[in-house]
Design a protein around this motif. Sequence first.
Motif, PDB file in Angstrom:
ATOM      1  N   GLN A  92      -0.685  -7.294  -2.153  1.00  0.00           N
ATOM      2  CA  GLN A  92      -2.036  -6.740  -2.166  1.00  0.00           C
ATOM      3  C   GLN A  92      -2.059  -5.215  -2.015  1.00  0.00           C
ATOM      4  O   GLN A  92      -3.120  -4.649  -1.738  1.00  0.00           O
ATOM      5  CB  GLN A  92      -2.875  -7.365  -1.035  1.00  0.00           C
ATOM      6  N   SER A  93      -0.925  -4.555  -2.229  1.00  0.00           N
ATOM      7  CA  SER A  93      -0.870  -3.129  -1.908  1.00  0.00           C
ATOM      8  C   SER A  93      -0.395  -2.241  -3.044  1.00  0.00           C
ATOM      9  O   SER A  93      -0.050  -1.082  -2.816  1.00  0.00           O
ATOM     10  CB  SER A  93       0.029  -2.906  -0.680  1.00  0.00           C
TER      11      SER A  93
ATOM     12  N   VAL B 204       0.373   2.329  -3.896  1.00  0.00           N
ATOM     13  CA  VAL B 204       1.446   2.967  -4.659  1.00  0.00           C
ATOM     14  C   VAL B 204       0.864   3.779  -5.808  1.00  0.00           C
ATOM     15  O   VAL B 204       1.182   4.962  -5.994  1.00  0.00           O
ATOM     16  CB  VAL B 204       2.429   1.906  -5.191  1.00  0.00           C
ATOM     17  N   GLU B 205      -0.009   3.146  -6.604  1.00  0.00           N
ATOM     18  CA  GLU B 205      -0.556   3.806  -7.787  1.00  0.00           C
ATOM     19  C   GLU B 205      -1.644   4.815  -7.437  1.00  0.00           C
ATOM     20  O   GLU B 205      -1.750   5.874  -8.067  1.00  0.00           O
ATOM     21  CB  GLU B 205      -1.108   2.748  -8.758  1.00  0.00           C
ATOM     22  N   GLY B 206      -2.457   4.498  -6.437  1.00  0.00           N
ATOM     23  CA  GLY B 206      -3.512   5.433  -6.034  1.00  0.00           C
ATOM     24  C   GLY B 206      -2.949   6.719  -5.470  1.00  0.00           C
ATOM     25  O   GLY B 206      -3.452   7.813  -5.764  1.00  0.00           O
ATOM     26  N   LEU B 207      -1.893   6.603  -4.679  1.00  0.00           N
ATOM     27  CA  LEU B 207      -1.257   7.794  -4.122  1.00  0.00           C
ATOM     28  C   LEU B 207      -0.671   8.668  -5.231  1.00  0.00           C
ATOM     29  O   LEU B 207      -0.835   9.897  -5.225  1.00  0.00           O
ATOM     30  CB  LEU B 207      -0.157   7.364  -3.150  1.00  0.00           C
TER      31      LEU B 207
ATOM     32  N   SER C 116      -2.212  -2.994  -9.757  1.00  0.00           N
ATOM     33  CA  SER C 116      -3.263  -1.993  -9.923  1.00  0.00           C
ATOM     34  C   SER C 116      -3.298  -1.549 -11.377  1.00  0.00           C
ATOM     35  O   SER C 116      -2.260  -1.289 -11.979  1.00  0.00           O
ATOM     36  CB  SER C 116      -2.978  -0.788  -9.017  1.00  0.00           C
ATOM     37  N   PHE C 117      -4.509  -1.477 -11.947  1.00  0.00           N
ATOM     38  CA  PHE C 117      -4.679  -0.976 -13.306  1.00  0.00           C
ATOM     39  C   PHE C 117      -5.822   0.036 -13.299  1.00  0.00           C
ATOM     40  O   PHE C 117      -6.354   0.358 -12.242  1.00  0.00           O
ATOM     41  CB  PHE C 117      -4.933  -2.124 -14.292  1.00  0.00           C
ATOM     42  N   GLY C 118      -6.201   0.547 -14.481  1.00  0.00           N
ATOM     43  CA  GLY C 118      -7.134   1.654 -14.620  1.00  0.00           C
ATOM     44  C   GLY C 118      -8.216   1.800 -13.566  1.00  0.00           C
ATOM     45  O   GLY C 118      -8.143   2.705 -12.714  1.00  0.00           O
TER      46      GLY C 118
END
Length: 412
Positions: free
Chosen positions: A283-284, A288-291, A333-335
């Motif tokens: 769930q995390s 990774v992608e947001g950072l 995580s996507f767009g």
Amino acid sequence: MLPRIFALFLVFLLPLSALAKTYDLLYRVGIDPDTGLAEVQIELEGDELPRELSLNLKSGRYSDVHSEQPLELTDDRAIWQPGGPKATLSYQFEIDKKKGRHRYDSRITEDWAILRSDKLVPPIAATAAAGLRSRARLQLDLPEGWSSALPYDKGDAGHYKLIDPGRRFIRPKGWMIAGRIGSRQDTIAGINTMVAAPLGEDIHRQDTLAFLSWNLPELKKIFPEFPDHLLVVSAGDPMWRGGLSGTRSLYMHADRPLISGNRTSSVIHELVHVATGIRGDGQSDWIVEGLAEYYSLEILRRSGGISQRRYDEAMEKLARWGEKAPSLLVKRSFGPITARAVGIMRELDREIRTASDNKASLDDVAQGLAEQRGEVSLKRFTQLAEKAAGTRVKTLAPEKLGKMEQAGKKKP
């Protein structure tokens, strides 16, 4: 008597690495454009060798595995018992691999090959005596006129000297390119940086190197333990039309701009992945992608690549896109999810700065993640954020990360 006692005292003062036993580990790799295969030999030599090596062959790209030493093969694993003082295991590796229907993330042509060295040599679990460590090198046997680039130093004999801190059994990792290639190289903020691509392709190596010279120093301020080698590999179609990070390296398609229309940078995004070395649990991935996406904007702002006004506009656009996201707590995580995650990162940075009287920021959290590396969870991320803030943080409350309705952002 006293000299002997003094000598024993010095032995106890020596670091464990000085007392460790070592053996030589050579990966000998021949690349053949005609067959599309790499011929790989793993050669061990030393007074003491590992008792057993277990190779993970699950990807199905390995064939003709053989050795004169005891070897047990199953559908997805090879169990090898390398008797000393010398032992050799050989296999073939299929280089071409598609990512999607028509694109490749590993490719060989008559003129070049691009692949991940940590796919070329599969994950290997070693059973060995305590303190026994490898001294590893990689030798490439290439067609005439070919050269190569990997994110490692090259010795006088032409071998790449492999490093993997903390690992006793070392294997190559990261992107590599071989063939008729062109490259540009410089030392940027103490980082030995190279941009390499096949000859004849429309790739702006010097532009990329200049872009890195502006932004790597800002990245290293956030991640002071950034690797001392960086290899950026690029190629055009039919390679994957995006970016992919690796250990001390990244791949970027030739058509990807250094700065996108929304003012983020795929290159910096992948560099953050290189710096942190983290992966999300179930769930995390949004962390990774947001950072990585947050810092793809933030580093450009700090380096002067974009103005504060352009930065704010980009953040506003991402916030609007993020309104389309379902819960952040999903596997991938996507767009829209990544866009919404960027907003969480920005809000968290503000909360930490306010709580700490501007003595800490999201940079401290990112540094903590990079120091620990490995799998990240919301719990671990929250602990690092609260340590930086010196108090509990509201931004990472579960109700703010779920569905937009839960977060109180439902549209009227």
